[in-house]
Write an enzyme that holds these catalytic residues in place. Sequence first.
Site, PDB file in Angstrom:
ATOM      1  N   ASP A   8     -26.496  55.214  20.990  1.00 24.90           N
ATOM      2  CA  ASP A   8     -27.656  55.735  21.712  1.00 24.90           C
ATOM      3  C   ASP A   8     -27.390  55.557  23.202  1.00 24.90           C
ATOM      4  O   ASP A   8     -27.120  54.436  23.664  1.00 24.90           O
ATOM      5  CB  ASP A   8     -28.922  54.979  21.320  1.00 24.90           C
ATOM      6  CG  ASP A   8     -29.378  55.311  19.902  1.00 24.90           C
ATOM      7  OD1 ASP A   8     -28.726  56.148  19.246  1.00 24.90           O
ATOM      8  OD2 ASP A   8     -30.380  54.731  19.459  1.00 24.90           O
ATOM      9  N   ASP A 129     -38.269  62.698  12.887  1.00 26.32           N
ATOM     10  CA  ASP A 129     -38.652  61.334  13.239  1.00 26.32           C
ATOM     11  C   ASP A 129     -40.131  61.167  12.920  1.00 26.32           C
ATOM     12  O   ASP A 129     -40.968  61.897  13.438  1.00 26.32           O
ATOM     13  CB  ASP A 129     -38.403  61.078  14.731  1.00 26.32           C
ATOM     14  CG  ASP A 129     -36.959  61.352  15.128  1.00 26.32           C
ATOM     15  OD1 ASP A 129     -36.067  61.180  14.276  1.00 26.32           O
ATOM     16  OD2 ASP A 129     -36.730  61.757  16.285  1.00 26.32           O
TER      17      ASP A 129
END
EC number: 5.3.1.16
Length: 242
Positions: A8, A129
């Site tokens: 990330d 998500d």
Amino acid sequence: MILFPAIDLKDGKCVRLRLGEMDAATVFNDDPAAQALAFERQGFKYLHIVDLNGAFAGKPVNGAAVEAILKAISMPAQLGGGIRDLATIEAWLDKGIRRVILGTVAVRDPALVREAAKRFPGRVAVGIDAKGGKVAVEGWAETSELTAADLARRFEDAGVAAIIYTDIERDGILKGLNLPATAALAEATRIPVIASGGLASIDDVRELMKPEYRMLEGAITGRALYDGRIDAKEALELLGTA
């Protein structure tokens, strides 16, 4: 069953968030390319990359870091975060990304996802998500009224390569994958599903091997790998991908 190590990216560095909060980032490596190469040398076969700044900005922000990663490794990589139009999709695929992950745009502009999946077969994934069972967008800053299954069904016949399902309420806090919800999504769609968010230990990897979860394409691991809670060799041998 593929175990995807996650990189990330925030401000050019390799970080992990807690519960999707950008101000709760822990920096694990200042050199994402070196981290990616380390994962490859450990035996991982597929890399998962997210441009966190890009997810909030709605356009690529950590492009230089992603390009450095691609130059450092030979394994395929999938990339999400701030990819909102065909030009950006094509640019990343041309630069060597194996598949792009479309998240917010899958909610805002499903026609774009369909067009991309048609134009680039096997190279477009959808990131779903969820927070409280509802799909979150804009870098998890907003929650829609769609359920994960609702969104997945929109793309049943679109040629989408995979769905990456993240339970935001478990992400980065080592609570364990929400495998029942992920399996329920996998049963609700013909699209292959990848579990993400909360993988905490080798026990989670063992859980993935249970018959009821073998339909999953794989799982993404982040903080547990960086913290040393998961030994890469042991996990890969367990999944038979070493």
